[in-house]
Design a protein around this motif. Structure first.
Motif, PDB file in Angstrom:
ATOM      1  N   GLY A  65      55.297  69.773  28.245  1.00 33.47           N
ATOM      2  CA  GLY A  65      55.314  68.773  27.640  1.00 33.47           C
ATOM      3  C   GLY A  65      56.509  68.779  26.449  1.00 33.47           C
ATOM      4  N   SER A  66      57.666  67.547  26.078  1.00 32.10           N
ATOM      5  CA  SER A  66      58.647  68.017  25.032  1.00 32.10           C
ATOM      6  C   SER A  66      58.439  67.398  24.110  1.00 32.10           C
ATOM      7  CB  SER A  66      60.270  67.149  25.854  1.00 32.10           C
ATOM      8  OG  SER A  66      60.211  66.592  26.238  1.00 32.10           O
ATOM      9  N   THR A  67      59.189  68.107  22.763  1.00 33.26           N
ATOM     10  CA  THR A  67      59.146  66.709  21.686  1.00 33.26           C
ATOM     11  C   THR A  67      60.052  66.896  20.753  1.00 33.26           C
ATOM     12  OG1 THR A  67      57.581  66.695  20.012  1.00 33.26           O
ATOM     13  CG2 THR A  67      57.439  69.151  20.601  1.00 33.26           C
ATOM     14  N   GLN A  68      60.142  66.512  19.417  1.00 36.31           N
ATOM     15  CA  GLN A  68      60.931  66.479  18.734  1.00 36.31           C
ATOM     16  C   GLN A  68      60.097  66.926  16.928  1.00 36.31           C
ATOM     17  OE1 GLN A  68      62.890  62.925  19.005  1.00 36.31           O
ATOM     18  NE2 GLN A  68      64.609  64.024  18.282  1.00 36.31           N
ATOM     19  N   CYS A  69      58.343  66.787  17.597  1.00 34.34           N
ATOM     20  CA  CYS A  69      57.652  67.314  16.436  1.00 34.34           C
ATOM     21  C   CYS A  69      57.095  68.553  16.284  1.00 34.34           C
ATOM     22  CB  CYS A  69      56.219  66.172  16.804  1.00 34.34           C
ATOM     23  SG  CYS A  69      56.165  65.159  16.947  1.00 34.34           S
ATOM     24  N   GLY A  70      56.733  69.199  15.386  1.00 34.03           N
ATOM     25  CA  GLY A  70      56.876  70.204  15.518  1.00 34.03           C
ATOM     26  C   GLY A  70      55.438  70.555  15.820  1.00 34.03           C
ATOM     27  N   ALA A  84      65.921  73.195  19.980  1.00 30.25           N
ATOM     28  CA  ALA A  84      67.187  73.562  18.761  1.00 30.25           C
ATOM     29  C   ALA A  84      67.713  72.180  19.059  1.00 30.25           C
ATOM     30  CB  ALA A  84      67.578  74.332  20.284  1.00 30.25           C
ATOM     31  N   MET A  85      69.115  71.742  18.822  1.00 32.77           N
ATOM     32  CA  MET A  85      69.575  70.933  19.158  1.00 32.77           C
ATOM     33  C   MET A  85      70.344  70.348  20.282  1.00 32.77           C
ATOM     34  SD  MET A  85      69.940  69.549  15.624  1.00 32.77           S
ATOM     35  CE  MET A  85      70.867  68.359  15.428  1.00 32.77           C
ATOM     36  N   ARG A  86      69.813  69.673  20.525  1.00 35.65           N
ATOM     37  CA  ARG A  86      69.651  68.968  22.346  1.00 35.65           C
ATOM     38  C   ARG A  86      69.532  67.369  22.343  1.00 35.65           C
ATOM     39  NH1 ARG A  86      65.870  73.292  23.163  1.00 35.65           N
ATOM     40  NH2 ARG A  86      66.351  75.197  23.861  1.00 35.65           N
ATOM     41  N   LEU A  88      68.133  64.003  27.738  1.00 34.77           N
ATOM     42  CA  LEU A  88      67.790  64.696  28.638  1.00 34.77           C
ATOM     43  C   LEU A  88      68.335  65.683  29.233  1.00 34.77           C
ATOM     44  CD1 LEU A  88      68.795  63.578  31.235  1.00 34.77           C
ATOM     45  CD2 LEU A  88      71.222  63.993  30.895  1.00 34.77           C
ATOM     46  N   GLU A  89      69.203  66.860  27.447  1.00 34.88           N
ATOM     47  CA  GLU A  89      68.827  67.940  27.575  1.00 34.88           C
ATOM     48  C   GLU A  89      67.163  68.506  27.973  1.00 34.88           C
ATOM     49  OE1 GLU A  89      72.875  69.540  25.911  1.00 34.88           O
ATOM     50  OE2 GLU A  89      71.378  68.798  24.452  1.00 34.88           O
ATOM     51  N   VAL A  90      66.814  68.332  26.890  1.00 30.58           N
ATOM     52  CA  VAL A  90      64.910  68.337  26.963  1.00 30.58           C
ATOM     53  C   VAL A  90      64.407  68.414  28.054  1.00 30.58           C
ATOM     54  CG1 VAL A  90      64.179  66.672  25.716  1.00 30.58           C
ATOM     55  CG2 VAL A  90      62.937  69.103  24.971  1.00 30.58           C
ATOM     56  N   LEU A  91      64.369  67.506  28.552  1.00 32.34           N
ATOM     57  CA  LEU A  91      63.979  66.628  29.488  1.00 32.34           C
ATOM     58  C   LEU A  91      64.517  67.665  30.944  1.00 32.34           C
ATOM     59  CD1 LEU A  91      63.597  62.488  29.250  1.00 32.34           C
ATOM     60  CD2 LEU A  91      61.776  64.266  28.714  1.00 32.34           C
ATOM     61  N   GLN A  92      65.082  67.643  31.279  1.00 34.26           N
ATOM     62  CA  GLN A  92      65.639  68.551  32.008  1.00 34.26           C
ATOM     63  C   GLN A  92      65.152  70.470  31.706  1.00 34.26           C
ATOM     64  OE1 GLN A  92      70.097  68.228  31.432  1.00 34.26           O
ATOM     65  NE2 GLN A  92      69.639  66.494  33.502  1.00 34.26           N
ATOM     66  N   LYS A 106      66.189  53.903  31.596  1.00 30.71           N
ATOM     67  CA  LYS A 106      66.943  53.538  32.106  1.00 30.71           C
ATOM     68  C   LYS A 106      67.303  54.256  29.886  1.00 30.71           C
ATOM     69  CE  LYS A 106      65.172  49.293  33.315  1.00 30.71           C
ATOM     70  NZ  LYS A 106      66.079  49.180  34.684  1.00 30.71           N
ATOM     71  N   THR A 107      66.936  54.036  29.515  1.00 28.27           N
ATOM     72  CA  THR A 107      67.339  54.617  28.384  1.00 28.27           C
ATOM     73  C   THR A 107      67.328  56.015  27.593  1.00 28.27           C
ATOM     74  OG1 THR A 107      66.525  52.771  26.701  1.00 28.27           O
ATOM     75  CG2 THR A 107      68.638  52.256  27.644  1.00 28.27           C
ATOM     76  N   LEU A 108      68.697  56.662  27.392  1.00 32.97           N
ATOM     77  CA  LEU A 108      67.649  58.229  26.516  1.00 32.97           C
ATOM     78  C   LEU A 108      68.254  58.015  25.650  1.00 32.97           C
ATOM     79  CD1 LEU A 108      67.955  60.359  30.201  1.00 32.97           C
ATOM     80  CD2 LEU A 108      66.030  59.733  28.693  1.00 32.97           C
ATOM     81  N   ASP A 109      67.404  58.784  24.664  1.00 28.09           N
ATOM     82  CA  ASP A 109      68.433  58.936  23.258  1.00 28.09           C
ATOM     83  C   ASP A 109      69.341  60.088  23.690  1.00 28.09           C
ATOM     84  OD1 ASP A 109      68.957  59.698  20.751  1.00 28.09           O
ATOM     85  OD2 ASP A 109      66.653  60.037  19.850  1.00 28.09           O
ATOM     86  N   THR A 110      70.375  59.704  22.973  1.00 25.97           N
ATOM     87  CA  THR A 110      71.796  60.495  22.769  1.00 25.97           C
ATOM     88  C   THR A 110      72.379  61.185  22.193  1.00 25.97           C
ATOM     89  OG1 THR A 110      73.417  59.150  22.700  1.00 25.97           O
ATOM     90  CG2 THR A 110      73.171  59.199  25.044  1.00 25.97           C
ATOM     91  N   LYS A 111      71.428  61.145  21.142  1.00 27.20           N
ATOM     92  CA  LYS A 111      71.334  62.161  19.452  1.00 27.20           C
ATOM     93  C   LYS A 111      71.197  62.972  19.957  1.00 27.20           C
ATOM     94  CE  LYS A 111      70.452  57.633  17.621  1.00 27.20           C
ATOM     95  NZ  LYS A 111      69.852  57.942  17.028  1.00 27.20           N
ATOM     96  N   HIS A 112      71.697  64.396  19.304  1.00 28.48           N
ATOM     97  CA  HIS A 112      71.369  65.366  19.382  1.00 28.48           C
ATOM     98  C   HIS A 112      70.391  66.216  17.656  1.00 28.48           C
ATOM     99  CE1 HIS A 112      75.140  66.507  21.533  1.00 28.48           C
ATOM    100  NE2 HIS A 112      74.091  67.535  22.359  1.00 28.48           N
ATOM    101  N   SER A 113      68.765  66.113  18.225  1.00 34.63           N
ATOM    102  CA  SER A 113      68.214  66.194  17.359  1.00 34.63           C
ATOM    103  C   SER A 113      67.209  68.255  17.743  1.00 34.63           C
ATOM    104  CB  SER A 113      67.612  65.757  17.254  1.00 34.63           C
ATOM    105  OG  SER A 113      66.872  64.855  18.197  1.00 34.63           O
ATOM    106  N   MET A 114      66.547  67.963  16.720  1.00 36.60           N
ATOM    107  CA  MET A 114      65.520  69.408  17.529  1.00 36.60           C
ATOM    108  C   MET A 114      64.553  69.559  18.417  1.00 36.60           C
ATOM    109  SD  MET A 114      67.140  71.918  15.684  1.00 36.60           S
ATOM    110  CE  MET A 114      65.515  73.151  15.492  1.00 36.60           C
TER     111      MET A 114
END
Length: 106
Positions: free
Chosen positions: A8-13, A54-56, A59-63, A86-94
């Motif tokens: 999976g992918s996440t922004q959480c620790g 990393a800052m992504r 879409l980048e992390v899902l790819q 339909k909508t993906l977060d376009t902001k860069h975050s960890m």
């Protein structure tokens, strides 16, 4: 080769992420195939980073997640196209991609 059973992918620790999965029923989250297996054998699963945060963009992390799923073919992942929202977060975050290994008898 490690037995990676879920990706999976996440922004959480990892600690918070693991608590969310392990406590899914109490938190009212959907009980996926992976979360049910985790309930049955809680000590047999280990969470780890496969691609460190990393800052992504989302879409980048899902790819990256899709590529890792294609590589390991984890048996507890549900089949879905996570980049087709339909909508993906376009902001860069960890953001990172994690894997869960299965170690029976632990």
């Amino acid at each position: 080769m490690r037995d990676i059973v879920y990706v999976g992918s996440t922004q959480c620790g990892l600690t918070k992420l693991e608590m969310n999965h392990r406590g899914a029923r109490e938190l009212g989250y959907t009980m996926t195939k992976f979360r049910k297996a985790l309930e049955e054998e809680p000590n047999a699963f280990k969470f780890e980073w496969l691609i460190y945060p990393a800052m992504r963009t989302e879409l980048e992390v899902l790819q990256y997640e899709d590529r890792v799923i294609d590589k390991y073919l984890p048996r507890l992942n549900e089949k879905y196209d996570n980049t087709n929202k339909k909508t993906l977060d376009t902001k860069h975050s960890m953001r990172g991609v994690y894997g869960v290994t299965y170690e029976p008898g632990v």
